[in-house]
Design a protein around this motif. Structure first.
Motif, PDB file in Angstrom:
ATOM      1  N   SER A   1      22.578  25.496  -2.756  1.00 55.34           N
ATOM      2  CA  SER A   1      21.126  25.645  -2.747  1.00 55.34           C
ATOM      3  C   SER A   1      20.525  25.191  -4.069  1.00 55.34           C
ATOM      4  O   SER A   1      21.230  24.997  -5.064  1.00 55.34           O
ATOM      5  CB  SER A   1      20.749  27.109  -2.475  1.00 55.34           C
ATOM      6  OG  SER A   1      21.287  27.954  -3.482  1.00 55.34           O
ATOM      7  N   ASN A   2      19.188  25.033  -4.046  1.00 56.50           N
ATOM      8  CA  ASN A   2      18.423  24.657  -5.236  1.00 56.50           C
ATOM      9  C   ASN A   2      19.031  23.425  -5.916  1.00 56.50           C
ATOM     10  O   ASN A   2      19.340  23.420  -7.105  1.00 56.50           O
ATOM     11  CB  ASN A   2      18.361  25.829  -6.222  1.00 56.50           C
ATOM     12  CG  ASN A   2      17.303  25.613  -7.291  1.00 56.50           C
ATOM     13  OD1 ASN A   2      16.372  24.825  -7.112  1.00 56.50           O
ATOM     14  ND2 ASN A   2      17.449  26.295  -8.412  1.00 56.50           N
ATOM     15  N   LEU A   3      19.193  22.370  -5.136  1.00 54.70           N
ATOM     16  CA  LEU A   3      19.858  21.165  -5.632  1.00 54.70           C
ATOM     17  C   LEU A   3      18.973  20.396  -6.603  1.00 54.70           C
ATOM     18  O   LEU A   3      17.745  20.416  -6.513  1.00 54.70           O
ATOM     19  CB  LEU A   3      20.231  20.262  -4.458  1.00 54.70           C
ATOM     20  CG  LEU A   3      21.292  20.825  -3.508  1.00 54.70           C
ATOM     21  CD1 LEU A   3      21.425  19.951  -2.280  1.00 54.70           C
ATOM     22  CD2 LEU A   3      22.634  20.948  -4.213  1.00 54.70           C
ATOM     23  N   SER A   4      19.628  19.704  -7.526  1.00 52.18           N
ATOM     24  CA  SER A   4      18.942  18.854  -8.496  1.00 52.18           C
ATOM     25  C   SER A   4      19.620  17.490  -8.516  1.00 52.18           C
ATOM     26  O   SER A   4      20.641  17.271  -7.857  1.00 52.18           O
ATOM     27  CB  SER A   4      18.983  19.487  -9.891  1.00 52.18           C
ATOM     28  OG  SER A   4      20.325  19.541 -10.367  1.00 52.18           O
ATOM     29  N   LEU A   5      19.051  16.573  -9.284  1.00 55.48           N
ATOM     30  CA  LEU A   5      19.628  15.231  -9.372  1.00 55.48           C
ATOM     31  C   LEU A   5      21.037  15.252  -9.942  1.00 55.48           C
ATOM     32  O   LEU A   5      21.851  14.380  -9.632  1.00 55.48           O
ATOM     33  CB  LEU A   5      18.728  14.337 -10.240  1.00 55.48           C
ATOM     34  CG  LEU A   5      17.316  14.073  -9.705  1.00 55.48           C
ATOM     35  CD1 LEU A   5      16.544  13.210 -10.694  1.00 55.48           C
ATOM     36  CD2 LEU A   5      17.372  13.398  -8.346  1.00 55.48           C
ATOM     37  N   MET A   6      21.346  16.246 -10.766  1.00 52.22           N
ATOM     38  CA  MET A   6      22.673  16.328 -11.369  1.00 52.22           C
ATOM     39  C   MET A   6      23.740  16.720 -10.359  1.00 52.22           C
ATOM     40  O   MET A   6      24.935  16.621 -10.651  1.00 52.22           O
ATOM     41  CB  MET A   6      22.661  17.334 -12.530  1.00 52.22           C
ATOM     42  CG  MET A   6      21.663  16.995 -13.626  1.00 52.22           C
ATOM     43  SD  MET A   6      21.817  15.280 -14.214  1.00 52.22           S
ATOM     44  CE  MET A   6      23.482  15.292 -14.845  1.00 52.22           C
ATOM     45  N   ASP A   7      23.331  17.183  -9.175  1.00 55.12           N
ATOM     46  CA  ASP A   7      24.309  17.543  -8.145  1.00 55.12           C
ATOM     47  C   ASP A   7      24.772  16.333  -7.343  1.00 55.12           C
ATOM     48  O   ASP A   7      25.669  16.450  -6.499  1.00 55.12           O
ATOM     49  CB  ASP A   7      23.706  18.578  -7.185  1.00 55.12           C
ATOM     50  CG  ASP A   7      23.463  19.910  -7.872  1.00 55.12           C
ATOM     51  OD1 ASP A   7      24.338  20.339  -8.639  1.00 55.12           O
ATOM     52  OD2 ASP A   7      22.393  20.513  -7.645  1.00 55.12           O
TER      53      ASP A   7
ATOM     54  N   ILE B   1      26.026  28.992  -4.685  1.00 54.26           N
ATOM     55  CA  ILE B   1      27.094  28.720  -3.727  1.00 54.26           C
ATOM     56  C   ILE B   1      27.164  29.845  -2.713  1.00 54.26           C
ATOM     57  O   ILE B   1      27.117  31.020  -3.064  1.00 54.26           O
ATOM     58  CB  ILE B   1      28.458  28.573  -4.438  1.00 54.26           C
ATOM     59  CG1 ILE B   1      28.434  27.392  -5.401  1.00 54.26           C
ATOM     60  CG2 ILE B   1      29.570  28.391  -3.424  1.00 54.26           C
ATOM     61  CD1 ILE B   1      29.728  27.212  -6.153  1.00 54.26           C
ATOM     62  N   ASN B   2      27.298  29.466  -1.447  1.00 48.53           N
ATOM     63  CA  ASN B   2      27.461  30.451  -0.386  1.00 48.53           C
ATOM     64  C   ASN B   2      28.525  29.933   0.572  1.00 48.53           C
ATOM     65  O   ASN B   2      28.277  29.045   1.381  1.00 48.53           O
ATOM     66  CB  ASN B   2      26.140  30.684   0.352  1.00 48.53           C
ATOM     67  CG  ASN B   2      26.278  31.745   1.434  1.00 48.53           C
ATOM     68  OD1 ASN B   2      27.226  32.529   1.433  1.00 48.53           O
ATOM     69  ND2 ASN B   2      25.335  31.757   2.362  1.00 48.53           N
ATOM     70  N   ALA B   3      29.736  30.473   0.454  1.00 54.43           N
ATOM     71  CA  ALA B   3      30.839  30.059   1.319  1.00 54.43           C
ATOM     72  C   ALA B   3      30.853  30.929   2.565  1.00 54.43           C
ATOM     73  O   ALA B   3      30.695  32.148   2.495  1.00 54.43           O
ATOM     74  CB  ALA B   3      32.168  30.170   0.580  1.00 54.43           C
TER      75      ALA B   3
ATOM     76  N   SER C   1      28.332  11.421   4.469  1.00 48.82           N
ATOM     77  CA  SER C   1      27.201  11.236   3.558  1.00 48.82           C
ATOM     78  C   SER C   1      26.140  12.274   3.892  1.00 48.82           C
ATOM     79  O   SER C   1      25.704  12.372   5.041  1.00 48.82           O
ATOM     80  CB  SER C   1      26.614   9.826   3.681  1.00 48.82           C
ATOM     81  OG  SER C   1      27.549   8.848   3.259  1.00 48.82           O
ATOM     82  N   VAL C   2      25.751  13.045   2.888  1.00 47.91           N
ATOM     83  CA  VAL C   2      24.726  14.076   3.052  1.00 47.91           C
ATOM     84  C   VAL C   2      23.605  13.781   2.067  1.00 47.91           C
ATOM     85  O   VAL C   2      23.849  13.602   0.870  1.00 47.91           O
ATOM     86  CB  VAL C   2      25.301  15.489   2.803  1.00 47.91           C
ATOM     87  CG1 VAL C   2      24.202  16.536   2.908  1.00 47.91           C
ATOM     88  CG2 VAL C   2      26.420  15.784   3.792  1.00 47.91           C
ATOM     89  N   PHE C   3      22.370  13.714   2.579  1.00 44.98           N
ATOM     90  CA  PHE C   3      21.218  13.408   1.738  1.00 44.98           C
ATOM     91  C   PHE C   3      20.403  14.677   1.496  1.00 44.98           C
ATOM     92  O   PHE C   3      20.299  15.536   2.369  1.00 44.98           O
ATOM     93  CB  PHE C   3      20.345  12.342   2.409  1.00 44.98           C
ATOM     94  CG  PHE C   3      21.042  11.028   2.593  1.00 44.98           C
ATOM     95  CD1 PHE C   3      21.001  10.067   1.604  1.00 44.98           C
ATOM     96  CD2 PHE C   3      21.757  10.758   3.754  1.00 44.98           C
ATOM     97  CE1 PHE C   3      21.651   8.853   1.764  1.00 44.98           C
ATOM     98  CE2 PHE C   3      22.409   9.551   3.928  1.00 44.98           C
ATOM     99  CZ  PHE C   3      22.359   8.598   2.929  1.00 44.98           C
ATOM    100  N   PHE C   4      19.838  14.767   0.306  1.00 46.35           N
ATOM    101  CA  PHE C   4      19.063  15.950  -0.038  1.00 46.35           C
ATOM    102  C   PHE C   4      17.862  15.565  -0.890  1.00 46.35           C
ATOM    103  O   PHE C   4      17.819  14.489  -1.492  1.00 46.35           O
ATOM    104  CB  PHE C   4      19.932  16.958  -0.804  1.00 46.35           C
ATOM    105  CG  PHE C   4      20.247  16.537  -2.216  1.00 46.35           C
ATOM    106  CD1 PHE C   4      19.446  16.926  -3.287  1.00 46.35           C
ATOM    107  CD2 PHE C   4      21.351  15.736  -2.482  1.00 46.35           C
ATOM    108  CE1 PHE C   4      19.735  16.535  -4.583  1.00 46.35           C
ATOM    109  CE2 PHE C   4      21.649  15.334  -3.779  1.00 46.35           C
ATOM    110  CZ  PHE C   4      20.842  15.737  -4.830  1.00 46.35           C
ATOM    111  N   SER C   5      16.892  16.458  -0.915  1.00 49.28           N
ATOM    112  CA  SER C   5      15.759  16.355  -1.830  1.00 49.28           C
ATOM    113  C   SER C   5      15.877  17.471  -2.861  1.00 49.28           C
ATOM    114  O   SER C   5      16.507  18.505  -2.604  1.00 49.28           O
ATOM    115  CB  SER C   5      14.431  16.474  -1.068  1.00 49.28           C
ATOM    116  OG  SER C   5      14.294  15.417  -0.134  1.00 49.28           O
TER     117      SER C   5
ATOM    118  N   LEU D   1      23.983  12.631  -1.787  1.00 47.09           N
ATOM    119  CA  LEU D   1      23.075  11.606  -2.290  1.00 47.09           C
ATOM    120  C   LEU D   1      21.632  12.089  -2.232  1.00 47.09           C
ATOM    121  O   LEU D   1      21.259  12.849  -1.339  1.00 47.09           O
ATOM    122  CB  LEU D   1      23.209  10.321  -1.459  1.00 47.09           C
ATOM    123  CG  LEU D   1      24.624   9.747  -1.336  1.00 47.09           C
ATOM    124  CD1 LEU D   1      24.656   8.612  -0.328  1.00 47.09           C
ATOM    125  CD2 LEU D   1      25.125   9.273  -2.691  1.00 47.09           C
ATOM    126  N   VAL D   2      20.835  11.620  -3.179  1.00 48.65           N
ATOM    127  CA  VAL D   2      19.413  11.959  -3.206  1.00 48.65           C
ATOM    128  C   VAL D   2      18.690  11.158  -2.132  1.00 48.65           C
ATOM    129  O   VAL D   2      18.900   9.949  -1.992  1.00 48.65           O
ATOM    130  CB  VAL D   2      18.800  11.665  -4.586  1.00 48.65           C
ATOM    131  CG1 VAL D   2      17.308  11.976  -4.592  1.00 48.65           C
ATOM    132  CG2 VAL D   2      19.504  12.479  -5.658  1.00 48.65           C
TER     133      VAL D   2
END
Length: 214
Positions: A97-103, A85-87, A31-35, A126-127
Motif C-alpha cells: 500500500s501507499n506506493l511511491s515511485l521508489m517502489d 505490507i499485508n500478507a 506486469s503490475v501498474f500502479f499510481s 511499473l508506474v
C-alpha cells in the motif's frame, strides 16, 4: 548462525535460482501498474502447502533485498515497507500500500520446500503512465494511426491504379487512331493507284480506237 548470515545465504540461493534456473518459473513474468499512493497485490504463483517457506525479494533503484520471509515473520527486513505490507493467510498474495515511485522495480516470490527453492514468480511493478505505451490512450492512438496509414496506402493504390488505367486507355485510343489513320492512308493510296490504272486503260483504249479508224 546469526540472522545476517542466514539472510545473506538465503538471498544468494534465491538470486542463483533466478539467474541460473529459469525453468523453475511457474508462469511468465507479470506486469503490475500502479499510481502513486495506490495499493497493489502481488501474486506468488505456486501450489503452496503448509510446510512451504515463502520469501519475497525485490530489486528496485534503491537496491536488492529480501523484504519478507514467512519463516521468520518477526524479523523486520524492510524498514521502508513497515506498515505497508499485508500478507494473506494463504501466503499466495502480498499487498503493498501507499506506493511511491521508489517502489518501481522487480519483485520475486521464491517458494522453498525443505530448504530447496521449488518455484519463482517474477512481477514487474511499473508506474502507470496515462499516455505511455501500456495505456489505453496509446493503444487507441496506435490503432487510429494504423487505420489512417492503411487508408493512405489504399488511397495511393487506388490513385495509382486509376492513373495506370487512364494511361492505358489513352494509349489504346492513340493506337486505335493511328491504326485508323494508317488504314485511311492505305485506302487513299489504293484508290489513287486504281484511278491511275483506270486512266491508263482509258488512254490505251482511245489509242486503239484511233488506230482502227486510220
Amino acid at each position: 548462525m546469526t540472522w545476517g548470515i542466514k539472510l545473506i545465504l538465503l538471498l544468494a540461493v534465491l538470486i542463483r535460482t533466478i539467474l541460473t534456473d529459469p525453468d523453475n518459473w511457474i508462469s511468465e513474468p507479470l506486469s503490475v501498474f500502479f499510481s502513486v499512493g495506490e495499493e497493489v497485490v502481488l501474486r506468488c504463483d505456486s501450489d503452496l502447502i503448509e510446510s512451504d517457506r515463502v520469501v519475497w525479494y525485490r530489486r528496485t533503484p534503491e537496491g536488492d533485498n529480501v523484504f519478507l520471509d514467512t519463516k521468520y515473520p518477526q524479523v523486520n527486513l524492510a524498514q521502508d515497507l513497515d506498515g505497508r505490507i499485508n500478507a494473506t493467510a494463504t501466503r499466495s498474495f502480498l499487498a503493498l500500500s501507499n506506493l511511491s515511485l521508489m517502489d518501481t522495480g522487480e519483485y520475486w516470490c521464491g517458494v522453498f520446500y525443505e530448504g530447496v527453492c521449488v518455484s519463482v514468480t517474477k512481477t514487474l511493478l511499473l508506474v502507470w503512465d496515462p499516455f505511455g505505451i501500456n495505456s489505453t490512450f496509446y493503444r487507441v492512438y496506435s490503432s487510429l494511426m494504423a487505420c489512417a496509414l492503411l487508408g493512405m496506402v489504399c488511397v495511393l493504390i487506388t490513385v495509382n491504379l486509376k492513373t495506370r488505367r487512364r494511361d492505358q486507355a489513352s494509349l489504346k485510343t492513340r493506337w486505335t487512331a493511328a491504326q485508323t489513320q494508317r488504314r485511311s492512308r492505305v485506302e487513299e493510296e489504293r484508290e489513287e493507284v486504281d484511278e491511275e490504272e483506270k486512266e491508263a486503260n482509258d488512254e490505251e483504249r482511245v489509242k486503239k480506237q484511233k488506230g482502227t479508224l486510220r
